[in-house]
Write a protein that holds these residues in place. Structure first.
Motif, PDB file in Angstrom:
ATOM      1  N   GLU A  56      -3.547  12.503  12.432  1.00  0.00           N
ATOM      2  CA  GLU A  56      -3.994  11.312  11.713  1.00  0.00           C
ATOM      3  C   GLU A  56      -3.669  11.418  10.220  1.00  0.00           C
ATOM      4  N   LEU A  57      -3.790  12.619   9.667  1.00  0.00           N
ATOM      5  CA  LEU A  57      -3.455  12.831   8.263  1.00  0.00           C
ATOM      6  C   LEU A  57      -1.981  12.560   8.010  1.00  0.00           C
ATOM      7  N   GLU A  58      -1.137  13.039   8.902  1.00  0.00           N
ATOM      8  CA  GLU A  58       0.292  12.819   8.736  1.00  0.00           C
ATOM      9  C   GLU A  58       0.650  11.337   8.884  1.00  0.00           C
ATOM     10  N   THR A  59      -0.006  10.661   9.819  1.00  0.00           N
ATOM     11  CA  THR A  59       0.238   9.225   9.995  1.00  0.00           C
ATOM     12  C   THR A  59      -0.191   8.441   8.765  1.00  0.00           C
ATOM     13  N   LEU A  60      -1.353   8.784   8.231  1.00  0.00           N
ATOM     14  CA  LEU A  60      -1.849   8.100   7.030  1.00  0.00           C
ATOM     15  C   LEU A  60      -0.945   8.378   5.833  1.00  0.00           C
ATOM     16  N   ALA A  61      -0.502   9.635   5.678  1.00  0.00           N
ATOM     17  CA  ALA A  61       0.356   9.983   4.548  1.00  0.00           C
ATOM     18  C   ALA A  61       1.694   9.249   4.630  1.00  0.00           C
ATOM     19  N   ALA A  62       2.259   9.146   5.829  1.00  0.00           N
ATOM     20  CA  ALA A  62       3.521   8.413   5.991  1.00  0.00           C
ATOM     21  C   ALA A  62       3.333   6.929   5.685  1.00  0.00           C
ATOM     22  N   PHE A  63       2.193   6.392   6.074  1.00  0.00           N
ATOM     23  CA  PHE A  63       1.888   4.981   5.797  1.00  0.00           C
ATOM     24  C   PHE A  63       1.782   4.735   4.294  1.00  0.00           C
ATOM     25  N   ILE A  64       1.127   5.656   3.563  1.00  0.00           N
ATOM     26  CA  ILE A  64       0.982   5.510   2.107  1.00  0.00           C
ATOM     27  C   ILE A  64       2.322   5.693   1.421  1.00  0.00           C
ATOM     28  N   ALA A  65       3.091   6.692   1.853  1.00  0.00           N
ATOM     29  CA  ALA A  65       4.402   6.937   1.243  1.00  0.00           C
ATOM     30  C   ALA A  65       5.365   5.792   1.486  1.00  0.00           C
ATOM     31  N   ASN A  66       5.144   5.019   2.555  1.00  0.00           N
ATOM     32  CA  ASN A  66       6.012   3.895   2.874  1.00  0.00           C
ATOM     33  C   ASN A  66       5.486   2.587   2.275  1.00  0.00           C
ATOM     34  N   ASP A  67       4.632   2.701   1.234  1.00  0.00           N
ATOM     35  CA  ASP A  67       4.124   1.543   0.489  1.00  0.00           C
ATOM     36  C   ASP A  67       3.377   0.565   1.377  1.00  0.00           C
ATOM     37  N   GLY A  68       2.485   1.089   2.225  1.00  0.00           N
ATOM     38  CA  GLY A  68       1.617   0.239   3.017  1.00  0.00           C
ATOM     39  C   GLY A  68       2.275  -0.419   4.201  1.00  0.00           C
ATOM     40  N   GLN A  69       3.417   0.086   4.629  1.00  0.00           N
ATOM     41  CA  GLN A  69       4.108  -0.461   5.785  1.00  0.00           C
ATOM     42  C   GLN A  69       4.235   0.622   6.859  1.00  0.00           C
TER      43      GLN A  69
END
Length: 290
Positions: free
Chosen positions: A242-255
């Motif tokens: 879940e941490l990795e999924t959230l971090a990827a979501f944030i790094a991708n500017d909310g997409q």
């Protein structure tokens, strides 16, 4: 002699017997010293007022009022700053003897005494002398007030964090967050994150906009785990996936990274691969030509 006997009423000589027409005064008797209020004086005043009004309007168009972002009543970290003519009162409330439980002293008592002394100065020093050094009470009160206002205003300007104030009030474009992404759903379960960065991830009471900085996935994971600045470590409550999924979501500017939208790591890696392949093809073409 009876009352009124032998007396004759001749009338009041101050009242004219015949009513004379109201003829305006001939101002030619006082050349250069006076003029008619209408239309000479009033017309000139209107012209001067119109010039100042036009100048003021041009100034407002050329230098519009500095606007900040929309006020957020839940943001407790906002640093307020009054207009310049109230900075001395604002600075007064920062001292221990005039703040906290003694706020009434700094907000009411001390300003009331100061302005009351200035109002009473004409009665405290009623001399007819116009020279300041011959009116010690009034001059001393005025100098004390002016020096105090200048000192407190200077202290307020010097102690204010202008860089932080400019950042907190900057108007930023809101990021359109993909609320259907898995990373957004994970974020909504993190009460500690929402408490600082807000439910829309655009910044809140104690945290900035999550998408304000350009971090990749690994850097976001490191910040969430170890903290940064005033952000404490170990605030995330979830699994590593879940941490990795959230971090990827944030790094991708909310997409959602899986949709290929936003400015995430995958786009950067794809661009690097394409550039590398293009460079290799160009090198091979040059070798063939040689």
């Amino acid at each position: 002699m009876h009352r009124g006997k032998g007396m004759k009423f001749v009338g009041d000589s101050r009242v004219p017997a015949e009513k004379e027409p109201n003829i305006p005064k001939d101002y030619s008797e006082y050349p250069g010293k006076t003029e008619a209020f209408w239309p000479n004086f009033l017309l000139r005043e209107w012209m001067v007022g119109a010039v100042f009004l036009i100048g003021f309007l041009v100034l407002t168009v050329a230098h519009p009022a500095p606007l900040e972002s929309i006020a957020d009543p839940t943001e407790t970290g906002y640093i307020p700053l009054p207009d310049w003519y109230f900075l001395f009162l604002y600075q007064l409330l920062k001292y221990e003897f005039a703040s906290g439980p003694y706020t009434v002293i700094g907000a009411v008592v001390l300003p009331g005494i100061a302005f009351g002394a200035l109002l009473l100065a004409p009665w405290l020093d009623g001399g007819r002398e116009r020279r300041p050094y011959k009116r010690p009470i009034g001059s001393a009160l005025m100098l004390l007030g002016v020096i105090s206002i200048i000192f407190l205003t200077w202290e307020s300007v010097d102690q204010h964090d202008w860089e932080a104030a400019a950042q907190q009030g900057a108007i930023e474009d809101e990021v359109e967050v993909d609320e259907s992404a898995a990373g957004y759903e994970i974020y909504q379960t993190q009460d500690s994150c929402i408490g600082c960065h807000g439910g829309d991830m655009q910044g809140g009471a104690a945290g900035p906009n999550i998408f304000q900085s350009d971090y990749d996935t690994d850097e976001v994971i490191d910040i969430i785990q170890n903290g940064i600045g005033e952000m404490p470590a170990g605030q995330f409550d979830g699994s590593d996936e879940e941490l990795e999924t959230l971090a990827a979501f944030i790094a991708n500017d909310g997409q959602d990274p899986e949709n290929g939208e936003g400015g995430g790591d995958e786009d950067a890696e794809g661009n690097e691969e394409e550039n590398t392949e293009g460079n290799e093809e160009e090198a091979e073409g040059e070798e063939e030509n040689e």
